[in-house]
Design an enzyme around this catalytic site. Sequence first.
Site, short mmCIF file in Angstrom:
data_model
loop_
_atom_site.label_atom_id
_atom_site.label_comp_id
_atom_site.label_asym_id
_atom_site.label_seq_id
_atom_site.Cartn_x
_atom_site.Cartn_y
_atom_site.Cartn_z
N ASP A 1 -7.10 -2.76 3.59
CA ASP A 1 -6.23 -3.83 3.09
C ASP A 1 -6.56 -5.18 3.72
O ASP A 1 -5.87 -6.16 3.47
CB ASP A 1 -4.76 -3.50 3.37
CG ASP A 1 -4.32 -2.21 2.71
OD1 ASP A 1 -4.73 -1.97 1.58
OD2 ASP A 1 -3.59 -1.43 3.35
N ASP B 1 -1.25 -0.90 5.97
CA ASP B 1 -1.43 -0.36 7.32
C ASP B 1 -2.77 -0.74 7.92
O ASP B 1 -3.20 -0.19 8.92
CB ASP B 1 -1.28 1.17 7.31
CG ASP B 1 -2.28 1.84 6.38
OD1 ASP B 1 -3.05 1.11 5.73
OD2 ASP B 1 -2.29 3.07 6.30
N ASP C 1 0.87 -1.17 0.00
CA ASP C 1 0.00 0.00 0.00
C ASP C 1 0.92 1.23 0.00
O ASP C 1 2.10 1.13 0.35
CB ASP C 1 -0.89 -0.03 1.25
CG ASP C 1 -1.87 1.12 1.28
OD1 ASP C 1 -2.33 1.53 0.21
OD2 ASP C 1 -2.17 1.61 2.38
#
Length: 1165
Positions: A845, A841, A506
Amino acid sequence: MFRTHKEAKYKFYGLFFHSTIPNSTYGRTVKDGKVNDFFLVFAVQEIFGYKTQGCRKALCIAGYILSCGALLLLFYWKPEWDVWANCIRCSLEEADIVLLRTTDEFRIYSRKTVTWISVSALIKSRLDYPATAEEDSVFSKAIMKPSLQVKSIQVQRIRYVWNIYAKQFQKVGALEDHHTCSAIHAKFGSGLTCNERNVRKVICGPNTIDVPVIPIWKLLIKEVLNPFYVFQLFSVCLWFAEDYMEYATAIIIMSLLSIFLTVYDLRQQSVKLHRLVESHNNIMVTVCRNKEGFQELESHHLVPGDMLVLKEGKTLLPCDAILISGQCIVNESMLTGESIPVTKTHLPQADNFKPWRMHCAEDYKKHVLFCGTEVIQTKADDTGVVKAVVLRTGFNTAKGDLVRSILYPKPMNFKLYRDALRFLMCLIAFAAIGMIYTVCVFALNGVREVVKKSLDVITIAVPPALPAALTTGIIYTQRRLKKKGIFCISPQRINMCGQLNLICFDKTGTLTEDGLDLWGLLPCERNCFQDIHSFPADHSLPWGPVFRAMAVCHSLIVWEGKIQGDPLDVKMFEATNWVKLCQGSTRATVVRPGPKASSVIAILHQFPFSSALQRMSVIAQEIGGEKQVFTKGAPEMVAMLCRAETVPLNFESKLLLYTAQGFRVIGLACKSLQAGKQSTDLTREEVESDLTFLGLLIMENRLKRETKPVLEELSAARIRSVMVTGDNIQTAVTVAKNAGMISATNRVILVEANKIPGSFSASITWKPLEENKTEDYRGLVSQYHFAMSGKSYQIVAQHFRHLLPKLLLNGTVFARMSPGQKSSLVEEFQKLDYFVGMCGDGANDCGALKVAHAGISLSEQEASVASPFTSRTPSIACVPELIREGRAALVTSFCMFKYMALYSTIQYLGVLLLYWQLNAFGNYQFLFQDLAITTVIGVTMSFTGAYPKLVPYRPPSQLISPPLLLSVVLNILFSLSMQVFGFVVVQEQPWYSKTDIYSACLSVNNQMENSSSISSLGLHGMRDGAHGQTDNGYKSYENTTVWLLSTINCLIVALVFSKGRPFRQPIYTNYVFILVLIGQLGICLFLVFADIDDLYSKMDVSIVSRWVFFLLPEAVIENRPLWLLLKKTFRYHSKSHYKRLQLVLEQDSAWKLQRTHVRGSCSWL
């Protein structure tokens, strides 16, 4: 065989057991009809109907009794065999047992019993029946007449009921998706009746995410019934029968210790998960009942369709609900990992025939309050009450999906574990050959204990301690990771980390810093950009439309005395030096220059940021002024909504200038509203049109200090790095270049795919992002990178499936990706045989972290519990650390497996050799090899740590490979030849006697001149009266020779197979292991030269020639350059899909230039 019975087989897609599924969607993992952006995805399953048959069941019960429970244990391990033996196949409508089978490569079966739910007590008369639910509801379609019963099954904590009209099982516990926006308001806006609620509660069950703490006795039984421990029990019983009590006791102690540690760990996990969810099961809520008004009750009484009333103050949501009136500000950090308040707006009363989700498109989540999140603030509308309709309850909710992903993790498909099972099967086959040999030898010689001796061969050839030995390396690695701040909830994935060759990152919060810095403002006046205003600046911004836009166009709130919200909004608002307050009973948000300032701007209405629309808007009014609209969002999108005459002609070039430098650019616009219209009556389309362009806000998102060195280290180790972000594609490409993902000399090709309006076709184009570079890039196969947006990725996946693998092979930047698309991308990489890691994080996700081979969360929020690995430090430096430890753990597993296999084979060959003379190792000889040698080596060999440098190749991932097999086979042949040589040579000695084990003593007395070449084990103490000692039948020259040779061979094999560099530290750094080997070798030498009669008697050792021990075997070590040369010579190519695809593209390097514009018909996946 199941495919021929269409009525008996259905597919489970998360919502239905479908009876007819299009071929194009066969085997695809889908939830609720589409890949879900917010929830975790579970495997597709097939379902088969069975009916219990009395005579079959009676035969099985007889089999249980006759087999002393062995058949029952087999059925416990194989539930499908249980169903096939006890039942006959039938349609699902007639079935009382159903068998589920996953459609993935594992084909895992599970058995479910059909249960019946009675609602007759709730439906008193025929008049009550229609009132229980509307005609198109699953509740009315599931109740069978006249029995008033509902047929149901429960799969992974979700209840399914039989739809008597559709002839399929359908999920309950969630509001049906076919409802339109107006239907939800009309049918559920005034609440359910008491009778409706009671029927729904009985059918759906309680609204609880109930994860009870598993009793210790259940965990104990489940662990003990593991095939490994059953085999150990068989081995222990056999050893006790042979009076081999010491090692049997040692195995029992080690097994009990292992069982207790495992049960303790499982119990702790169960308690932790129980505590995670228990607070959501008993929350007092207020509901609105039709004709009964407001009632307070416990949350476990809620059912889908209930009307929930949200009061002021903090509220923990016990279910998923659709907001139908008012507005809420919610903290979703427990679910997404982002501690940013999110604004929720009510569902519009749109009068159309589209289901509410289709009408809201990707923005449906803006109207949904998710279970487990916290309502911070509520703002009522004209009705004076904030109301929400219960959408999902229990395990159907967002939090329930998260918990289910922990309870039912995705199975791992790792070659090491598959090959280990195959190798064990080979060992069992060797054991079968040994059994036949043993039966023949002992039966022909009239020995009675044939059965015991033949069964003993199994426990020798298949070491019972093998699974435990394989896990020791993982346990030690887990401890090392914990010391480095990396926590693991799925230890078996540690080995998979050693094979990772592609990492998805990410961007925001992972590669770059969490916060954004305001770099500058480029205002626009009269169709022209003005001089840039830099931040921080000595002079403040002049008062005007741009200033007002920065002061009010945001979704910030004051929470716990601080301004909270999106970091971008916070930075933008702080640049104005204004303050934000909530004022009055209506809780209207106001901003002013200072706490005591008289000039105030009130934010009257807000249209929250939409990822689909890529913008947000507010309606604000200055005291005594007119109402104005302020819009903020993606510059391209904002410019499209503005009047053309207000947008500068050099807009695109200016935007490219700043995005190419890695800045995040935001567009600002405004317009005045006509007087007399209420803000709440205006639609978003009316508000966000004919705007005036105000300028560009330029934000800076800096790379983290450790990002570039880590990515360079991964690149040097030939591990691909891919960026998967929700940010702008140009910004993402620039960050990728700055971070080192894309070299300055490499070309970036933008892939754009669009659907053709009015048709089922789509087009795809690609062009270099650097428009000024026109040189041909034909042939630069390894020197270009593809970049694409989430929209283009979705279209390519649907319409140009054949191109997707080629694009992924060199795809480096994937921007504007939704959470569902991130998960899909990871799975597509896995289909190309990449071992994929995902590092994020925790914000959006969660699904990708769970799907990846190794998901690494940099957030310790509740959402990260679904990730196999969590780093305490929010830095990607944990990624190479995890790969290093994974490689070391994988190599350790291989070392341990090869050593245990060699150790058992050495012992197996020695025993079979001695069986030829009706001899065998004594119990203490076995004990010394099994306990003092192998067990201690198994524990200490894994102490070796990871090598600090990542080399540009991975350790082998499969046991069935030429280097490993040749290494094992050569060592086996060497061990066999050494033992046969010793066995034969000792018989050729002049002092050898088959019947007199002390003949060597006489030979030494008669030939003192040759005493230097004779070793007398136990000689001096046995001369007088030694012949009178009882002999247990094990003592012989052959026994002593073979046993000592095999023992020393085990030590040499341990040293040879304990590999160090390049994946583990050198062997000499493992001081404990080296000291253990030296100590064990010293004991062996002590047995050769010592003079202790009782010890020799216990160890069943006699006299043997000393020169035999100078035959030290040579190490057979894997030689990587040799195998690379052999691969090149024989033109061996990797079987990995992505490597084969690379070879194809090397032969056709201009494939992407053959047609720059491709049209394809829709090919649904």
